[in-house]
Design a protein around this motif. Structure first.
Motif, PDB file in Angstrom:
ATOM      1  N   SER A  82       4.543   0.401   1.474  1.00 63.59           N
ATOM      2  CA  SER A  82       4.364  -0.826   0.666  1.00 63.59           C
ATOM      3  C   SER A  82       3.383  -2.326   1.798  1.00 63.59           C
ATOM      4  O   SER A  82       4.010  -2.386   2.534  1.00 63.59           O
ATOM      5  CB  SER A  82       5.418  -1.622   0.350  1.00 63.59           C
ATOM      6  OG  SER A  82       5.144  -2.862  -0.090  1.00 63.59           O
ATOM      7  N   LEU A  84       2.159  -5.177   1.628  1.00 67.06           N
ATOM      8  CA  LEU A  84       3.040  -6.781   1.499  1.00 67.06           C
ATOM      9  C   LEU A  84       4.432  -6.531   2.457  1.00 67.06           C
ATOM     10  O   LEU A  84       5.705  -7.387   2.644  1.00 67.06           O
ATOM     11  CB  LEU A  84       3.277  -6.791   0.451  1.00 67.06           C
ATOM     12  CG  LEU A  84       2.274  -7.111  -0.576  1.00 67.06           C
ATOM     13  CD1 LEU A  84       2.141  -7.712  -2.088  1.00 67.06           C
ATOM     14  CD2 LEU A  84       0.984  -8.048   0.056  1.00 67.06           C
ATOM     15  N   ASP A  88       6.195  -8.102   4.936  1.00 66.04           N
ATOM     16  CA  ASP A  88       7.274  -9.247   5.309  1.00 66.04           C
ATOM     17  C   ASP A  88       7.766  -8.357   6.440  1.00 66.04           C
ATOM     18  O   ASP A  88       9.273  -9.096   7.704  1.00 66.04           O
ATOM     19  CB  ASP A  88       7.864  -8.564   3.557  1.00 66.04           C
ATOM     20  CG  ASP A  88       7.783  -9.549   3.236  1.00 66.04           C
ATOM     21  OD1 ASP A  88       6.898 -10.240   2.998  1.00 66.04           O
ATOM     22  OD2 ASP A  88       7.867  -9.521   1.673  1.00 66.04           O
ATOM     23  N   MET A 128      10.628   5.250  10.243  1.00 70.07           N
ATOM     24  CA  MET A 128      11.544   4.660   9.163  1.00 70.07           C
ATOM     25  C   MET A 128      12.172   3.774   9.233  1.00 70.07           C
ATOM     26  O   MET A 128      12.979   3.093  10.435  1.00 70.07           O
ATOM     27  CB  MET A 128      12.026   5.355   8.663  1.00 70.07           C
ATOM     28  CG  MET A 128      10.982   7.091   8.582  1.00 70.07           C
ATOM     29  SD  MET A 128       9.723   7.314   7.752  1.00 70.07           S
ATOM     30  CE  MET A 128      10.404   6.712   5.663  1.00 70.07           C
ATOM     31  N   VAL A 129      12.044   2.481   8.190  1.00 69.39           N
ATOM     32  CA  VAL A 129      12.503   1.722   8.484  1.00 69.39           C
ATOM     33  C   VAL A 129      14.525   1.538   8.521  1.00 69.39           C
ATOM     34  O   VAL A 129      14.940   1.830   7.809  1.00 69.39           O
ATOM     35  CB  VAL A 129      12.439   0.398   7.155  1.00 69.39           C
ATOM     36  CG1 VAL A 129      13.496  -0.729   7.413  1.00 69.39           C
ATOM     37  CG2 VAL A 129      10.638  -0.227   7.545  1.00 69.39           C
TER      38      VAL A 129
ATOM     39  N   THR B 205      19.077   1.605   2.422  1.00 71.54           N
ATOM     40  CA  THR B 205      17.727   1.413   3.089  1.00 71.54           C
ATOM     41  C   THR B 205      17.016   2.430   3.323  1.00 71.54           C
ATOM     42  O   THR B 205      16.292   3.084   2.784  1.00 71.54           O
ATOM     43  CB  THR B 205      17.211   0.055   4.065  1.00 71.54           C
ATOM     44  OG1 THR B 205      18.260  -1.093   2.808  1.00 71.54           O
ATOM     45  CG2 THR B 205      16.235  -0.203   4.258  1.00 71.54           C
ATOM     46  N   ALA B 206      18.890   2.426   4.280  1.00 70.28           N
ATOM     47  CA  ALA B 206      18.000   4.013   5.402  1.00 70.28           C
ATOM     48  C   ALA B 206      17.617   5.610   4.983  1.00 70.28           C
ATOM     49  O   ALA B 206      16.445   6.174   4.608  1.00 70.28           O
ATOM     50  CB  ALA B 206      18.544   4.343   6.584  1.00 70.28           C
ATOM     51  N   SER B 209      15.158   6.317   2.305  1.00 69.93           N
ATOM     52  CA  SER B 209      13.882   6.705   3.089  1.00 69.93           C
ATOM     53  C   SER B 209      13.696   8.427   2.928  1.00 69.93           C
ATOM     54  O   SER B 209      12.910   9.050   2.418  1.00 69.93           O
ATOM     55  CB  SER B 209      13.092   6.909   4.683  1.00 69.93           C
ATOM     56  OG  SER B 209      12.979   5.050   3.881  1.00 69.93           O
ATOM     57  N   TRP B 256      12.821  -4.598  -0.028  1.00 68.56           N
ATOM     58  CA  TRP B 256      12.428  -3.682   0.257  1.00 68.56           C
ATOM     59  C   TRP B 256      13.128  -3.014   0.139  1.00 68.56           C
ATOM     60  O   TRP B 256      12.369  -1.929  -0.722  1.00 68.56           O
ATOM     61  CB  TRP B 256      13.345  -3.628   2.433  1.00 68.56           C
ATOM     62  CG  TRP B 256      12.690  -2.245   2.379  1.00 68.56           C
ATOM     63  CD1 TRP B 256      12.930  -1.508   3.005  1.00 68.56           C
ATOM     64  CD2 TRP B 256      11.214  -2.196   3.737  1.00 68.56           C
ATOM     65  NE1 TRP B 256      12.774  -0.390   3.864  1.00 68.56           N
ATOM     66  CE2 TRP B 256      11.471  -1.274   3.687  1.00 68.56           C
ATOM     67  CE3 TRP B 256       9.755  -2.863   3.409  1.00 68.56           C
ATOM     68  CZ2 TRP B 256      10.387  -0.089   4.101  1.00 68.56           C
ATOM     69  CZ3 TRP B 256       9.094  -2.636   3.949  1.00 68.56           C
ATOM     70  CH2 TRP B 256       8.759  -0.549   4.639  1.00 68.56           C
ATOM     71  N   CYS B 259      11.473  -1.926  -3.703  1.00 72.77           N
ATOM     72  CA  CYS B 259       9.847  -1.416  -3.700  1.00 72.77           C
ATOM     73  C   CYS B 259      10.477  -0.109  -3.128  1.00 72.77           C
ATOM     74  O   CYS B 259       9.642   0.891  -3.743  1.00 72.77           O
ATOM     75  CB  CYS B 259       9.462  -2.095  -2.383  1.00 72.77           C
ATOM     76  SG  CYS B 259       8.200  -3.527  -2.248  1.00 72.77           S
ATOM     77  N   LYS B 260      11.199   0.272  -2.099  1.00 71.97           N
ATOM     78  CA  LYS B 260      11.726   1.740  -1.738  1.00 71.97           C
ATOM     79  C   LYS B 260      11.920   2.586  -3.090  1.00 71.97           C
ATOM     80  O   LYS B 260      11.555   4.095  -3.195  1.00 71.97           O
ATOM     81  CB  LYS B 260      12.900   1.475  -1.123  1.00 71.97           C
ATOM     82  CG  LYS B 260      11.754   1.956   0.944  1.00 71.97           C
ATOM     83  CD  LYS B 260      11.411   2.815   0.914  1.00 71.97           C
ATOM     84  CE  LYS B 260      10.273   2.616   2.302  1.00 71.97           C
ATOM     85  NZ  LYS B 260       9.088   3.457   2.778  1.00 71.97           N
ATOM     86  N   ARG B 263       9.539   3.204  -5.215  1.00 73.52           N
ATOM     87  CA  ARG B 263       8.577   4.504  -4.268  1.00 73.52           C
ATOM     88  C   ARG B 263       8.938   6.101  -5.125  1.00 73.52           C
ATOM     89  O   ARG B 263       8.035   6.952  -5.345  1.00 73.52           O
ATOM     90  CB  ARG B 263       8.111   4.084  -3.653  1.00 73.52           C
ATOM     91  CG  ARG B 263       7.149   3.579  -2.702  1.00 73.52           C
ATOM     92  CD  ARG B 263       5.927   3.933  -2.738  1.00 73.52           C
ATOM     93  NE  ARG B 263       4.395   3.595  -2.841  1.00 73.52           N
ATOM     94  CZ  ARG B 263       3.912   3.603  -1.863  1.00 73.52           C
ATOM     95  NH1 ARG B 263       3.766   4.524  -1.234  1.00 73.52           N
ATOM     96  NH2 ARG B 263       2.518   2.631  -1.871  1.00 73.52           N
ATOM     97  N   ALA B 305       7.111 -11.227  -1.024  1.00 74.80           N
ATOM     98  CA  ALA B 305       8.680  -9.884  -1.376  1.00 74.80           C
ATOM     99  C   ALA B 305       8.228 -10.733  -2.756  1.00 74.80           C
ATOM    100  O   ALA B 305       8.895  -8.694  -2.244  1.00 74.80           O
ATOM    101  CB  ALA B 305       9.453 -10.786  -0.750  1.00 74.80           C
ATOM    102  N   ALA B 308       4.816  -7.448  -3.213  1.00 71.13           N
ATOM    103  CA  ALA B 308       5.520  -6.508  -3.111  1.00 71.13           C
ATOM    104  C   ALA B 308       6.507  -5.610  -4.073  1.00 71.13           C
ATOM    105  O   ALA B 308       5.955  -4.247  -4.547  1.00 71.13           O
ATOM    106  CB  ALA B 308       5.910  -6.510  -1.776  1.00 71.13           C
ATOM    107  N   GLU B 312       4.700  -2.290  -6.786  1.00 64.00           N
ATOM    108  CA  GLU B 312       5.285  -0.988  -7.226  1.00 64.00           C
ATOM    109  C   GLU B 312       5.526  -1.205  -8.061  1.00 64.00           C
ATOM    110  O   GLU B 312       5.641   0.365  -8.871  1.00 64.00           O
ATOM    111  CB  GLU B 312       6.663  -1.153  -5.788  1.00 64.00           C
ATOM    112  CG  GLU B 312       6.246  -0.814  -4.517  1.00 64.00           C
ATOM    113  CD  GLU B 312       4.809   0.136  -3.792  1.00 64.00           C
ATOM    114  OE1 GLU B 312       5.386   1.044  -4.277  1.00 64.00           O
ATOM    115  OE2 GLU B 312       4.328  -0.202  -2.928  1.00 64.00           O
TER     116      GLU B 312
END
Lengths: 192, 944
Positions: A82, A84, A88, A128-129, B205-206, B209, B256, B259-260, B263, B305, B308, B312
């Motif tokens: 993304s 945006l 960030d 990757m984050v 978060t990790a 992905s 974040w 968004c993920k 996705r 933020a 974002a 999505e």
């Protein structure tokens, strides 16, 4: 995926480069030059996204960047990210640097390239984050710092060298990255 | 106190960096660096063992030197040594050096792997993270081999620290991307998916992905992630901004991760479970609602933020394309952003709208923003944004607004940035062709395009306008007139001269009646540009001149004089000289009849995909131009090209359509034209008018095109180039067939050593028997020889026999290989049967392997009579009143082979309204033999 993270100054001097996809050394330098060329000629209030340069994949990739005083922070990403969100993320990274270095400036990046890499590693791993929570990132850096201290013995003398360097006459170098609207001071989260 | 203790740097390093910074020139800097490199090299090579601190310092210096753009070809070994240090800081710098400088095929990997192995088993979380980082950054196959088994274990183990879990997730992702075959998820799948429920947001978060990537590759195995992702998202979206503490970013909870999650959901269709779907729709609505709330902070980070997530969410809504209500809201939201003061938001809104434009629910809604978008194209300061505006105009274009959009794009082109001109030109050319209602508008547009942006008009664009003018006789006069007028401009672009030369050479006679454009005026106009043009254009003009002599005998003397002048006939360029000599000779010795035959009007071009589209496709990833768009263009392009209104008979009689001239090959660039011989020198624009003058080069491509045209018919022209034409006639009875091949020598020179051989690729040798007698080795100029092939089908087959033809033409060996159109359906016996019989047999053939099915887009119009003709041509019986749906077609037949008979049932279901503007077919074949079903299905899917 993030394919590359490039930090360079207003003159195109690289301050940190990190590629998450293999490019030969020569090509890496060309990419930095091309990216600098693309980014630096843009006005400050245009948008923060543009199509990637020809070397790093063209229109399938985007360059997402922020310009802080003397430094450009450029993330080259593919379409799975993304825009945006990455913007960030850059902010999180810079705020973290600011926290870790106390008013970070370009000189910190120059003299502590290794530290900057370590901080970045807490945010991005293999493209990757890994973590977006600044407090968590800072906590990890502090942990590293304590381990470094405990191994000790290395610390005292060089400190003087660094401060000497920092006090050298460097007129073109603003002290802090944060100027203007882009306040990179960490906000104190007001408790509700 | 700062987290980084600045004092702990290394003195030597700091001094070195200061030295570099104080260098006054690049030379001085290089000198200082070389000195340092020599110093480090000697230290590393020296006898004295270095302590960890020194190694660390030198490695750090090398990293700095590398950053400045100098190659580092040593120090790797020292870095590897640091990995096994017990000191954290030394280990850390060692890993950093390797991550930055070692690529995946280094021979050091084995040593590095050893160190990693030790650190992974150390149970020290910090060391484990370092090792995982290193794997993720290098990601080599050898690392995958060593650790792909270990890392999932670390990832899901109950006692693994959160930070290690995070690293392990991303490490595994990297290995999976690099070597998917080595990462076997199997037993771990469910536990990995459940990481979405993990307490620690960093782990989620990790992990997300990783899960997203795995879901893309194995959607079925990971589909349980949908409901987990929805509930996670729902918890985040509905939480107060303080609930998630540290993961709240400028008052937005976990942007974040949100968004993920959105996705991840885009990897799947809308959830089937009503409850899950309801919850998700609720989330999406909440996100859309929040966009309308007043901001909680004025900071740009807050709106970033929030938006974002919003973008999505909109992407997901567009991806589902099933909730008209949400789509309209999304479109309205984007409409607001189109006029937002933040450039970033305008950019993203234009980009998202591009995808929204292809949805049937929102296409109309998108179109209402046309004025805003046009305005953006005109006034945006940022070229990135203007580019997106141009993309969106292209995407929202349809018949109703094509004229407006094309006009705006043309006027923008006059001032457009150089970087996007070529793409704009292609887009204008495509839109003009796709939505041309009248061809004069099309011709005007393209000529304008050449006038405004001639330098950016690629060959495909001007080839295309010529193809279309040649195929449409109603526009030829207009084109001649317009191009004549355009050439009046004192400075006109060379591309305009090319188009002018070609069109006037072909159709100049249509405007010659007007004294203002009399033949001589036309000629003088063209010739006035001659000297300003490059060699290829001059060559084209010379060809135009000889055509003039044919069209207008009164210009003969003038043109002959031009050809005879020293600047032509003694031109230093071989091609020009040769043309001048040959044209001069031709014009003086050939009778008018011969001249008229040689210079006959170009035959229409075969129907084919616009080569401009192919070019745009190549230039932009498919992501930018939606595929449906392209297919759409392809179909309509074909129509425009004159193929659509041609009846099946004329198309099949293989007259014009299958008689491509050599120049057709040139004009249709890159499309697989049946003609492959005698391509003139690479990059040449010379559109050759003379078959004879182009020397035939060797050709050896196998033609598929010709082959597929014969699936449903038995007679026609199988192949033609400028030397040779091969006609075909065939008849089949039971499992036997007879094929007559007619080889026609189109030249006036004899073919020597003419021979043909039939070969059988693959297993065909045992499946099909083709017997033939050799042909006469000499084929006189203009003569035709015949060859008979006797064919016996022994058992069913999938390959086609190949015919190889060799001969010498003027000393050059010609070699042509063709697929013979012998297909399994040729051995069909039609079988009539009633509906009840049909369905009974249909049910009997219900095993999965007996059925073959394909769903495909229609390549031709869905004309009932054409379809029926094709199905009959197939050799089956077309059964009326069998399918309850009268739109569908069903057929039955028996394939006769020597060894067995195979009953075949066929059903073809047209869907004229599959999507707006897209016609689809579903073809189902059932037979008692799986290979027959499959082969017939493959063959037939290409026919409709």
């Amino acid at each position: 995926m993030i394919n590359a993270i490039l930090i360079f100054n207003n003159h195109g001097k690289p301050r940190l480069i990190r590629f998450y996809q293999y490019f030969a050394e020569e090509l890496q330098q060309q990419i930095i030059r091309e990216t600098f060329h693309l980014v630096s000629k843009r006005d400050d209030n245009v948008c923060n996204f543009l199509e990637g340069g020809s070397l790093i994949g063209g229109s399938d990739y985007k360059l997402i960047y922020r310009h802080y005083a003397t430094l450009y922070f450029v993330f080259c990403v593919d379409s799975s990210e993304s825009e945006l969100g990455i913007l960030d993320l850059i902010q999180v990274f810079v705020e973290t640097l600011d926290k870790c270095f106390e008013n970070v400036c370009e000189l910190d990046l120059i003299f502590h390239m290794d530290k900057v890499h370590y901080i970045l590693q807490e945010v991005v791993m293999g493209g990757m984050v890994l973590e977006t929570n600044m407090n968590e990132i800072v906590a990890q850096v502090e942990l590293q710092n304590r381990m470094e201290k405990s191994e000790g013995g290395l610390s005292a003398a060089p400190a003087r060298a660094v401060s000497a360097v920092k006090n050298m006459n460097l007129p073109e170098m603003p002290r802090n990255i944060n100027i203007g609207d882009l306040n990179i001071k960490v906000p104190s989260l007001s408790p509700f | 106190m700062p987290a980084v203790s600045k004092g702990d740097g290394m003195r030597g390093l700091a001094v070195f960096i200061s030295d570099i910074r104080n260098c006054k020139s690049k030379e001085a800097e290089i000198k200082r660096i070389n000195k340092e490199l020599a110093n480090i090299r000697s230290k590393f090579k020296g006898d004295k063992a270095l302590d960890g601190y020194s190694k660390k310092k030198y490695v750090c210096k090398l990293l700095f030197i590398f950053l400045l753009g100098h190659d580092i070809d040593f120090g790797h070994m020292e870095a590897v040594n640091l990995l096994s240090s017990n000191k954290y800081t030394e280990k850390q710098i060692g890993y950093l050096f390797i991550s930055v400088l070692v690529n995946s095929n280094s021979e050091l990997i084995r040593l590095i792997n050893n160190a990693i192995k030790n650190d992974l088993s150390s149970r020290n979380p910090t060391f484990m993270c370092l090792a995982l980082h290193c794997i993720a950054n290098v990601g080599s196959r050898e690392m995958a081999e060593a650790f792909a088994g270990e890392i999932p274990r670390i990832l899901v183990a109950g006692d693994t620290m959160d930070s290690v879990k995070q690293s392990a997730a991303l490490c595994l992702l990297r290995l999976y991307k690099a070597s998917p075959d080595l990462v076997l998820m199997g037993e771990w799948t469910s536990r990995v998916v459940h990481l979405l429920n993990d307490q620690h947001m960093g782990v989620v978060t990790a992990a997300i992905s990783l899960i997203t990537c795995l879901s893309q590759k194995n959607p079925d195995e990971f589909k349980t992630c949908v409901s987990l992702a929805v509930s996670r998202l729902s918890r985040i979206v509905s939480s107060a901004s303080t609930d998630l503490q540290d993961y709240t970013y400028y008052f937005v909870p976990a942007p974040w991760l949100s968004c993920k999650l959105l996705r991840l959901l885009q990897c799947y269709p809308p959830p089937e479970d009503g409850a899950v779907k309801g919850r998700l729709v609720e989330c999406l609505e909440t996100i859309l609602n929040k966009a309308q709330e007043p901001p909680k902070s004025k900071k740009v980070q807050h709106s970033n933020a929030k938006n974002a997530i919003l973008f999505e969410a909109i992407s997901l809504i567009i991806h589902y394309d099933s909730e008209p209500n949400l789509l309209v809201r999304a479109c309205n939201q984007l409409g607001q952003f189109l006029q937002h003061r933040e450039t970033n938001l305008r950019y993203l809104a234009l980009e998202s709208m591009c995808t929204l434009a292809s949805s049937e629910f929102s296409h109309e809604a998108v179109k209402t923003h046309i004025e805003t978008v046009i305005n953006a194209l005109k006034t945006e300061r940022d070229v990135s944004v203007r580019q997106r505006a141009a993309d969106l105009l292209y995407a929202m274009c349809d018949r109703s607004n094509a004229k407006q959009i094309v006009a705006e794009m043309l006027s923008y082109l006059e001032t457009a940035d150089y970087s996007i001109r070529e793409e704009m030109v292609l887009k204008v050319a495509i839109l003009a062709e796709k939505y041309a209602v009248d061809y004069s508008w099309y011709v005007d547009t393209i000529l304008n395009l050449i006038r405004i942006a001639g330098d950016y008009v690629s060959e495909e664009v001007w080839y295309r306008v010529i193809q279309i003018v040649i195929n449409r006789d109603d526009v030829q006069g207009y084109a001649a007139k317009t191009v004549f007028e355009a050439l009046q401009a004192p400075a006109c672009h060379e591309n305009m001269v090319k188009v002018g030369g070609y069109i006037l050479g072909e159709f100049g006679n249509l405007i010659a009646g007007d004294p203002r454009s009399s033949p001589l005026v036309q000629f003088n106009l063209l010739h006035s540009k001659f000297h300003l043009c490059s060699v290829p254009t001059r060559a084209l003009l010379l060809s135009a001149y000889i055509k003039f002599i044919n069209l207008f005998p009164e210009t003969k003397a003038t043109i002959q004089e031009v050809l005879r002048s020293d600047s032509q006939i003694r031109n230093s360029d071989v091609e020009l000289q040769q043309r001048a000599v040959e044209y001069l000779k031709l014009s003086s010795i050939a009778s008018t009849d011969v001249l008229a035959t040689v210079l006959e009007e170009m035959p229409p071009f075969p129907e084919r995909e616009s080569s401009i589209l192919a070019k745009l496709k190549k230039k932009k990833g498919p992501g930018v131009v939606p595929v449906s768009e392209l297919e759409d263009g392809k179909r309509e392009g074909g129509e425009l090209n004159g193929g659509g209104d041609r009846g099946p008979d004329s198309a099949m009689s293989a007259s014009n359509a299958s008689t491509p001239s050599p120049s057709a090959d040139l004009l249709g660039l890159r499309s697989a034209a049946p003609v492959s011989a005698a391509a003139p020198s690479a990059g040449s624009l010379l559109v050759d008018v003379f078959s004879e003058s182009g020397a035939g080069g060797p050709a050896a491509a196998v033609n598929d095109d010709g082959f597929l045209r014969f699936v449903c018919k038995n007679n026609g022209v199988l192949f033609e180039n400028q030397l040779l034409q091969i006609g075909i006639k065939s008849e089949y009875r039971q499992n036997l067939g007879r094929m007559y091949l007619f080889y026609g020598n189109k030249t006036s020179v004899q073919f020597a050593s003419f021979s043909t051989t039939v070969s059988y690729p693959g297993e065909l040798q045992s499946q099909l028997n083709v017997q033939t007698k050799p042909v006469e080795p000499l084929v006189e100029g203009g003569a035709q020889v015949q060859q008979v092939l006797n064919i016996e089908c022994i058992t069913d087959f999938s390959e086609a026999p190949q015919l190889n033809i060799k001969f010498r033409y003027g000393g050059a060996l010609q070699n042509i290989t063709l697929k013979l159109p012998v297909t399994i359906n040729k051995f069909f016996q039609p079988t009539e049967m009633a509906a009840t019989d049909f369905f009974q047999r249909w049910k009997q053939l219900s095993q999965p392997q007996q059925e073959a099915q394909k769903i495909f887009k229609a390549n031709h119009g869905m004309d009932t009579e054409v379809l029926k003709a094709k199905l009959l041509g197939l050799g089956t019986a077309l059964l009326e009143n069998v399918d309850p749906n009268p739109e569908n077609y069903v057929c039955a037949g028996v394939v006769q082979t020597k060894s067995q008979q195979v009953g075949v049932l066929l059903r073809l279901e047209p869907n004229a309204q599959a999507q707006p503007g897209v016609q689809m077919y579903r073809l189902t074949l059932r037979s008692s033999k799986d290979t027959v079903s499959k082969r017939l299905c493959d063959l037939l899917a290409e026919q409709f």
